[in-house]
Design an enzyme around this catalytic site. Structure first.
Site, PDB file in Angstrom:
ATOM      1  CE  LYS A  31       8.292  12.083  -5.772  1.00 31.82           C
ATOM      2  NZ  LYS A  31       7.189  11.555  -5.008  1.00 31.82           N
ATOM      3  CG  ASP A  58       4.594  10.109  -6.811  1.00 38.14           C
ATOM      4  OD1 ASP A  58       3.874   9.194  -7.269  1.00 38.14           O
ATOM      5  OD2 ASP A  58       5.480   9.914  -5.955  1.00 38.14           O
ATOM      6  CE  LYS A  60       3.955   6.383  -4.702  1.00 40.61           C
ATOM      7  NZ  LYS A  60       4.552   7.728  -4.521  1.00 40.61           N
ATOM      8  CG  ASP A  63     -11.632   6.575  -6.204  1.00 38.44           C
ATOM      9  OD1 ASP A  63     -12.662   5.863  -6.311  1.00 38.44           O
ATOM     10  OD2 ASP A  63     -11.551   7.527  -5.408  1.00 38.44           O
ATOM     11  CB  THR A 124      10.999   1.498  -3.333  1.00 40.57           C
ATOM     12  OG1 THR A 124      10.486   2.809  -3.149  1.00 40.57           O
ATOM     13  CG2 THR A 124      11.203   1.230  -4.787  1.00 40.57           C
ATOM     14  NE  ARG A 217      13.729  10.020   2.571  1.00 41.75           N
ATOM     15  CZ  ARG A 217      13.098   9.023   3.197  1.00 41.75           C
ATOM     16  NH1 ARG A 217      12.912   9.089   4.492  1.00 41.75           N
ATOM     17  NH2 ARG A 217      12.650   7.988   2.520  1.00 41.75           N
TER      18      ARG A 217
HETATM   19  O1  C5P Z   1      13.742  10.346  -0.095  1.00 38.03           O
HETATM   20  P1  C5P Z   1      13.536   9.175  -1.005  1.00 38.03           P
HETATM   21  O2  C5P Z   1      14.566   9.035  -2.076  1.00 38.03           O
HETATM   22  O3  C5P Z   1      13.293   7.899  -0.271  1.00 38.03           O
HETATM   23  O4  C5P Z   1      12.180   9.576  -1.749  1.00 38.03           O
HETATM   24  C1  C5P Z   1      11.609   8.774  -2.693  1.00 38.03           C
HETATM   25  C2  C5P Z   1      10.505   9.526  -3.350  1.00 38.03           C
HETATM   26  O5  C5P Z   1       9.976   8.633  -4.329  1.00 38.03           O
HETATM   27  C3  C5P Z   1       9.354   9.913  -2.424  1.00 38.03           C
HETATM   28  O6  C5P Z   1       8.857  11.142  -2.915  1.00 38.03           O
HETATM   29  C4  C5P Z   1       8.369   8.805  -2.628  1.00 38.03           C
HETATM   30  O7  C5P Z   1       7.028   9.255  -2.496  1.00 38.03           O
HETATM   31  C5  C5P Z   1       8.627   8.405  -4.066  1.00 38.03           C
HETATM   32  N1  C5P Z   1       8.249   7.047  -4.422  1.00 38.03           N
HETATM   33  C6  C5P Z   1       8.719   5.912  -3.776  1.00 38.03           C
HETATM   34  N2  C5P Z   1       8.306   4.670  -4.159  1.00 38.03           N
HETATM   35  C7  C5P Z   1       7.453   4.535  -5.161  1.00 38.03           C
HETATM   36  C8  C5P Z   1       6.984   5.676  -5.841  1.00 38.03           C
HETATM   37  C9  C5P Z   1       7.417   6.921  -5.452  1.00 38.03           C
HETATM   38  O8  C5P Z   1       9.523   6.017  -2.871  1.00 38.03           O
HETATM   39  N3  C5P Z   1       7.077   3.319  -5.540  1.00 38.03           N
END
Ligand code: C5P
Length: 237
Positions: A31, A58, A60, A63, A124, A217
């Site tokens: 991603k 990604d 997002k 517009d 999330t 992470r």
């Molecule tokens: O490190 P972590 O697991 O929290 O990262 C989540 C990844 O998923 C990040 O790259 C974040 O931008 C992405 N993401 C998210 N929630 C969403 C869509 C994408 O956390 N609704």
């Protein structure tokens, strides 16, 4: 089958390349999100495609439909397999993204699948209070909001939506035949949640109906990312 996506949430091409070389084929997609795309632009997607990797971009997007259509076309032309837009942009905007992605994939020199559009429902990192504050709404029930936005995505012909594992089963029950579910906020049992509010383990998210899992992470921040990825895979068997 659940596919695993590792988030290259780093700031430079060199850091992204180091992570990809370390993890190799351990995941199904990589991603490229806002941080890396803002720093390195399309070149990082081209590099990943050159390495034979499937790529989820990604960005997002949110517009006017015409602008989103053009952006989706440009991203798909790079050979991306998946692209996010905000479902709160509405059905017309998401339908424009779907059309633009189809055009871009058809024009792409990279052999591959048509770029699927995923509608981001409720981030999330937000809970009901956060949605109420940001969207000026009262008494928001996240589950209902996610399912309402999923309905817009289905109407627009999106390939899927992004939601937390907690809403996945409900969305799947209503739209499972039409939408694939991409679930971020994945954590191995006992892992730190960081800024995420609605987290789940890989096995629980898979059981709830996820089609794709985003590993951020939990893998990239681990002392041993390869071992963390193996632990994720072990849960998905
Ligand atoms: O490190 P972590 O697991 O929290 O990262 C989540 C990844 O998923 C990040 O790259 C974040 O931008 C992405 N993401 C998210 N929630 C969403 C869509 C994408 O956390 N609704």
């Amino acid at each position: 089958m659940v596919e695993a996506i590792v988030a290259l949430d780093v700031a430079t091409m060199a850091d992204a390349q180091a992570l990809v070389r370390r993890l190799g084929g351990a995941c199904d997609f990589y991603k490229v999100g806002l941080e890396l795309f803002a720093a390195e632009g399309p070149e990082v997607v081209r590099w990943l495609r050159g390495e034979g990797k499937r790529v989820f971009v990604d960005l997002k997007l949110h517009d006017i439909p015409n602008t989103v259509r053009g952006a989706a076309r440009s991203v798909a032309r790079l050979g991306a397999s998946l692209l996010t837009v905000h479902a709160s942009g509405g059905t017309d905007m998401m339908a424009a993204a779907v059309a633009g992605a189809a055009e871009g994939s058809a024009e792409s020199s990279a052999e591959g699948e048509t770029c699927g559009i995923l509608g981001v429902t409720v981030l999330t990192s937000m809970d009901a209070g956060g949605v109420e504050q940001a969207w000026g709404r009262e008494q928001v029930v996240v589950q209902g909001e996610v399912e309402r936005l999923a309905g817009l995505a289905a109407d627009a012909g999106a390939a899927g939506i992004v939601c937390s594992g907690h809403e996945a089963a409900g969305v799947r029950a209503r739209y499972g035949g039409r939408l694939g579910l991409l679930v971020p906020g994945i954590r191995l049992a006992g892992g730190a949640t960081h800024d995420q509010r609605r987290v789940m383990t890989p096995s629980a998210a898979a059981a709830a109906g996820a089609r794709w899992l985003i590993l951020g992470r939990a893998v990239t921040g681990a002392a041993d990312p390869v071992a963390a990825m193996a632990a994720v895979r072990a849960e998905l068997i």
